[in-house]
Design a protein around this motif. Sequence first.
Motif, PDB file in Angstrom:
ATOM      1  N   UNK A 190       4.403   5.971  -5.060  1.00 58.87           N
ATOM      2  CA  UNK A 190       4.639   6.045  -6.505  1.00 58.87           C
ATOM      3  C   UNK A 190       3.600   6.922  -7.194  1.00 58.87           C
ATOM      4  N   UNK A 191       2.367   6.824  -6.753  1.00 58.54           N
ATOM      5  CA  UNK A 191       1.304   7.649  -7.337  1.00 58.54           C
ATOM      6  C   UNK A 191       1.593   9.130  -7.116  1.00 58.54           C
ATOM      7  N   UNK A 226      14.449   2.282  -3.539  1.00 52.70           N
ATOM      8  CA  UNK A 226      13.706   1.793  -2.373  1.00 52.70           C
ATOM      9  C   UNK A 226      12.270   1.425  -2.734  1.00 52.70           C
ATOM     10  N   UNK A 227      11.676   2.152  -3.675  1.00 53.18           N
ATOM     11  CA  UNK A 227      10.303   1.853  -4.089  1.00 53.18           C
ATOM     12  C   UNK A 227      10.246   0.497  -4.784  1.00 53.18           C
ATOM     13  N   UNK A 228      11.183   0.247  -5.679  1.00 50.69           N
ATOM     14  CA  UNK A 228      11.212  -1.047  -6.367  1.00 50.69           C
ATOM     15  C   UNK A 228      11.517  -2.190  -5.395  1.00 50.69           C
ATOM     16  N   UNK A 283      10.793  18.189  -9.522  1.00 43.94           N
ATOM     17  CA  UNK A 283      10.199  16.908  -9.886  1.00 43.94           C
ATOM     18  C   UNK A 283      11.166  15.772  -9.588  1.00 43.94           C
ATOM     19  N   UNK A 284      10.601  14.638  -9.210  1.00 36.83           N
ATOM     20  CA  UNK A 284      11.404  13.477  -8.839  1.00 36.83           C
ATOM     21  C   UNK A 284      10.931  12.243  -9.591  1.00 36.83           C
ATOM     22  N   UNK A 285      11.734  11.218  -9.519  1.00 41.54           N
ATOM     23  CA  UNK A 285      11.414   9.920 -10.089  1.00 41.54           C
ATOM     24  C   UNK A 285      11.507   8.851  -9.005  1.00 41.54           C
ATOM     25  N   UNK A 308       0.820  -1.217   0.000  1.00 40.71           N
ATOM     26  CA  UNK A 308       0.000   0.000   0.000  1.00 40.71           C
ATOM     27  C   UNK A 308       0.856   1.271   0.000  1.00 40.71           C
ATOM     28  N   UNK A 309       1.855   1.430   0.898  1.00 39.34           N
ATOM     29  CA  UNK A 309       2.633   2.684   0.881  1.00 39.34           C
ATOM     30  C   UNK A 309       3.469   2.863  -0.379  1.00 39.34           C
TER      31      UNK A 309
END
Length: 219
Positions: free
Chosen positions: A140-141, A163-165, A157-159, A134-135
């Motif tokens: 990412x959204x 850590x997200x992957x 702006x960021x990408x 969920x987080x």
Amino acid sequence: MASASLQFFAFILALFGVFGDIAATLLPNWKVNADVGSNIITAITQMQGLWMDCTWYSTGMFSCTLKYSILSLPVYIQAARSTMVLSCILSAFGICITTVGMKCTRLGGDTDSKNNACFAGGICFILAGIFGLVPTCWYTREIISNFLDQTIPESSKHEPGGAVYTGFISAGFLLIAGVIFCSSCFKRQQGAWIYPPKQHHFPSTEQESNAGYSLKDYV
């Protein structure tokens, strides 16, 4: 034997999921912004995480700043903090419980107790995977929506960072491990319900044999 090897495979996946979950929670590169500018020698890479913000310069300097204030953070970062920590706790509980309930271990007592322990550990893994997924999706959204917003300058702006992957992959490992543990225990219980043990009763045969024996005595 196949079920024991499948549980061991799920346990290995869960271990990778736990380590990845902890790493994703602590890493500072949830979103990354590379500002090269006019000179590549002074390039700056800004990384933002759940607990700190870091800046890496092309000259080799690296500095981080902790996020001390909780109320000043956006809602999605506050939610990501709490859910990722909860995911790490649940996955650690799942590791401890499934270690007792696995068939390849000598802990946990009889077969029914071990099956219940495996089922409880599988539930912990599934909940940990959901709390970890969920987080990462929400974060990412927010990154994508800010990146597509024309009113936000390019420098802000960021990408999505590594850590997200890592969080996505770890959540997938935990979900798969939880489903395997729960399904292995459920199949065993379902088979016991559908095919109950057969009971052999021969009361009439015994009575007939006893009756025949008594008649022979009286002849």
